[in-house]
Design an enzyme around this catalytic site. Structure first.
Site, PDB file in Angstrom:
ATOM      1  CB  CYS A   1      -0.995  -0.027   1.158  1.00 35.44           C
ATOM      2  SG  CYS A   1      -2.338   1.179   0.959  1.00 35.44           S
TER       3      CYS A   1
ATOM      4  CG  HIS B   1      -4.174  -3.487   2.112  1.00 34.29           C
ATOM      5  ND1 HIS B   1      -3.303  -3.115   3.113  1.00 34.29           N
ATOM      6  CD2 HIS B   1      -4.770  -2.355   1.680  1.00 34.29           C
ATOM      7  CE1 HIS B   1      -3.368  -1.803   3.279  1.00 34.29           C
ATOM      8  NE2 HIS B   1      -4.245  -1.319   2.418  1.00 34.29           N
TER       9      HIS B   1
ATOM     10  CD  GLU C   1      -2.411  -6.362   4.534  1.00 38.09           C
ATOM     11  OE1 GLU C   1      -2.614  -5.195   4.908  1.00 38.09           O
ATOM     12  OE2 GLU C   1      -1.826  -6.646   3.459  1.00 38.09           O
TER      13      GLU C   1
END
Length: 217
Positions: free
Chosen positions: A83, A197, A199
């Site tokens: 990011c 992202h 994750e």
């Protein structure tokens, strides 16, 4: 045992990144720290980032992270930016009227997305670079974004190109939002980064993190 460090400089979804890495690499040692020795010597270093470009850069420099990233890249040791952790790898960024120098490892500038509605929030596809390592087997997947700013292309030399041990041809993966096209990911030797992202991107993000870890372990 593979060692992974998530650099803790006060910006980013660090806990969720630690959990994601632990899930995809259960045999690895995952550490959240800003300790210089641990960050330099880990097999892989993740640099997250959430918030404004200038604030993230200030926090990174204050924590000694800029020097750590330069040293790792110079030594061909893997780094993954996420990011705003991707954005600060570029030469510069402008946000809310504030211009700030980045790390200068990718050539280009970060600016506001040109779209009717920002932020760009939610799931989106990518146009994967040829011979991508990160996206191997994930070419048709969707990833999760939350951002109002992005680099639109690598359109100029990196200011600190000399940090790299040799000339690497960057592989650039693009995304689109509205009528705008932006850099979704860059792979340049030991330095890789994503605007989205991983994750937060479910199985697709987990696959990308596995691909990154497999590239050096």
């Amino acid at each position: 045992m593979t060692s992974l460090v998530v650099f803790d400089y006060g910006f980013g979804n660090v806990r969720s990144m630690v959990r994601a890495l632990e899930n995809v690499a259960p045999d690895a040692r995952v550490e959240l720290t800003r300790d210089r020795s641990a960050a330099l010597n880990a097999d892989g270093l993740v640099v997250p980032g959430v918030g404004a470009f200038a604030a993230c850069m200030d926090g990174l420099v204050s924590a000694g992270g800029a020097d750590i990233i330069y040293e790792r890249v110079r030594s061909d040791r893997p780094v993954l930016g996420v990011c705003v952790g991707e954005q600060i790898m570029f030469n510069s960024g402008s946000e809310r009227g504030i211009h700030c120098d980045g790390l200068g490892l990718f050539g280009g500038h970060v600016g506001m997305l040109s779209a009717p509605v920002v932020p760009h929030m939610g799931w989106n596809t990518v146009e994967v670079a040829q011979d991508s390592v990160l996206f191997s087997g994930l070419e048709d997947e969707r990833f999760y974004y939350v951002h109002s700013y992005a680099a639109h292309e690598l359109n100029e030399p990196a200011e600190h190109e000399g940090v790299f041990s040799r000339a690497y041809e960057p592989r650039v993966t693009y995304g689109s939002y509205g009528a705008d096209t932006f850099v979704a990911a860059v792979e340049k030797g030991p330095l890789m980064a994503t605007q989205f992202h991983p994750e937060k991107s479910g199985e697709a993000g987990a696959g990308l993190l596995r691909n990154w870890i497999r590239s050096f372990s």
